[in-house]
Enzyme design. Structure first.
Site, mmCIF file in Angstrom:
data_model
loop_
_atom_site.group_PDB
_atom_site.id
_atom_site.type_symbol
_atom_site.label_atom_id
_atom_site.label_comp_id
_atom_site.label_asym_id
_atom_site.label_seq_id
_atom_site.Cartn_x
_atom_site.Cartn_y
_atom_site.Cartn_z
ATOM 1 N N SER A 1 -28.929 -2.727 22.815
ATOM 2 C CA SER A 1 -28.456 -1.493 22.198
ATOM 3 C C SER A 1 -29.218 -0.240 22.575
ATOM 4 O O SER A 1 -28.711 0.874 22.365
ATOM 5 C CB SER A 1 -28.459 -1.645 20.668
ATOM 6 N N LYS B 1 -25.911 5.196 20.218
ATOM 7 C CA LYS B 1 -25.762 6.096 19.072
ATOM 8 C C LYS B 1 -24.890 7.317 19.346
ATOM 9 O O LYS B 1 -24.285 7.876 18.414
ATOM 10 C CB LYS B 1 -27.137 6.533 18.579
#
Length: 424
Positions: free
Chosen positions: A319, A68
């Site tokens: 992720s 992110k």
């Protein structure tokens, strides 16, 4: 008045949302900010999935523990100075929160983050550690999102969207650039989908390199909104979310991610929470990496057979790795149970606590591990003159654990009255 639905006819073209040039510009902007995360091969996952090779793109080793920071920094670095001075606000289930908070610290921008109640405490504390003001508001992400928009209006802050922003998408797309540079002969790239920002960026980068590379999205069954939206060619929003993968517990795609996903993503599959627990377990045990359930979704799809990758070279994007350690421990135990390598058993002992020593010796003699013993209350079906206990046993597989249970049942003063081996 109900707004008109967002359909394939009303969305922009994918090329109007994000391009390879914008992703390459983001890569330059991020070159001194983010880590170039490793692409680590897993023979275990390749063997279990039938792939010729599986490479794990370990974004759980990224700054803030997830991808992110890429999108957040790329978007915030391009804000005009007058906007930066007013500060930003974001909504997040945790990882975008940390990305925005760190980007704010690096760029000297005041940040306020709104998170839903399901956000793990570890993610909240980490976000505060980067200097952000964190507000817990709403049962699910959509509630936090609406509250953050109100904050933006009331306080004059710039809202940094977690996924439906062209600069955020371009930043996330740098993951795809790195995959292609490290493994140019990749056949399939597998990516989690929450709101769709990560897969939109990755698909753009990958398809610009080779349109034949397959890009597959993965969602938990309890938050599987993308497939129905693609099939209807219209954004569909879920009314209920029910999944252990809070990092991708979004209710819908939005206009820009829908536009890119419908053009550049080849397929979307879903996995169960049990599949996620198994993937999380094997990643910890065999890949030696701690992964949150949202990050484990691509591996879950490979292990469960949701994607046919027979003979292919695959890149699976891991992720994120921001976990609550207690939850992670419970999930890995559940994963071991579904792999047939862990069993909860209820025993009745005659001659407490002497018989407990016999239980310990028997388990050790048969090469298994005793994972806790708890004395429990007597049940109406049990024998009043015996002491009930619950134990956890870890072994190499169901046959091994079955042998251990049989051996325990043969011990004088010990009876196995119930167990979970073979149960779903």
């Amino acid at each position: 008045m109900t707004p008109d639905p967002v359909t394939g006819e009303t969305t922009p073209r994918a090329s109007d949302v994000v391009t390879l040039a914008e992703i390459e510009a983001a890569a330059d902007r991020l070159s001194d900010v983010v880590h170039r995360t490793p692409l680590d091969s897993s023979t275990t996952i390749a063997r279990r999935s039938g792939a010729a090779r599986v490479d794990l793109k370990l974004e759980n080793m990224q700054r803030t523990g997830s991808f992110k920071i890429r999108g957040a920094y790329n978007a915030m670095a391009q804000l005009p100075s007058t906007v930066k001075d007013r500060g930003v606000v974001a909504s997040s289930a945790g990882n975008h929160a940390q990305g925005v908070a760190l980007a704010g610290k690096l760029l000297d921008i005041d940040t306020k983050i709104v998170v839903p109640e399901i956000t793990p405490a570890a993610k909240i504390e980490a976000t505060r550690g980067y200097g952000a003001d964190v507000v817990v508001e709403g049962e699910i992400y959509e509630d936090s999102y609406e509250y953050a928009l109100d904050v933006a209006d009331d306080e004059g802050r710039e809202f940094v969207h977690p996924f439906d922003d062209e600069n955020v998408i371009a930043g996330q797309g740098t993951v795809g650039l790195e995959i292609i540079e490290d493994t140019p002969d990749v056949d399939t790239v597998v990516v989690s989908i929450g709101g769709g920002g990560l897969i939109s960026g990755i698909a753009t980068a990958v398809k610009a390199f080779d349109a034949d590379v397959r890009v597959v999205g993965v969602q938990p069954e309890g938050a599987a909104h993308a497939k129905p939206s693609l099939e209807a060619d219209e954004i569909r929003m879920l009314s209920d979310i029910d999944t252990v993968a809070e990092g991708i517990a979004d209710a819908r795609l939005l206009e820009q991610t829908f536009a890119v996903v419908r053009e550049r993503v080849d397929d979307v599959v879903s996995v169960s929470d049990t599949d996620l627990a198994v993937a999380t377990t094997l990643l910890a045990e065999r890949a030696k990496t701690v992964v949150e359930t949202a990050g484990a979704a691509p591996v879950a799809a490979l292990l469960s057979g949701a994607i046919d990758v027979d003979g292919e070279r695959v890149a699976a994007v891991v992720s994120g790795g921001n976990v609550n350690l207690t939850d992670h421990g419970e999930l890995t135990r559940l994963g071991l149970q579904h792999l047939g390598r862990y069993v909860d058993a209820r025993l009745e002992l005659d001659g407490w606590p002497t018989a407990l020593g016999a239980v310990t010796e028997t388990v050790e003699e048969h090469g298994a591990e005793l994972d806790g013993v708890e004395r429990v209350g007597r049940s109406a079906e049990g024998r009043p003159n015996r002491v009930p206990v619950e134990v956890g046993l870890e072994g190499s597989g169901p046959d091994h654990l079955g042998t251990v249970l049989d051996a325990l049942d043969d011990v004088d003063g010990v009876s196995v009255v119930a167990h979970t081996l073979g149960d779903e």
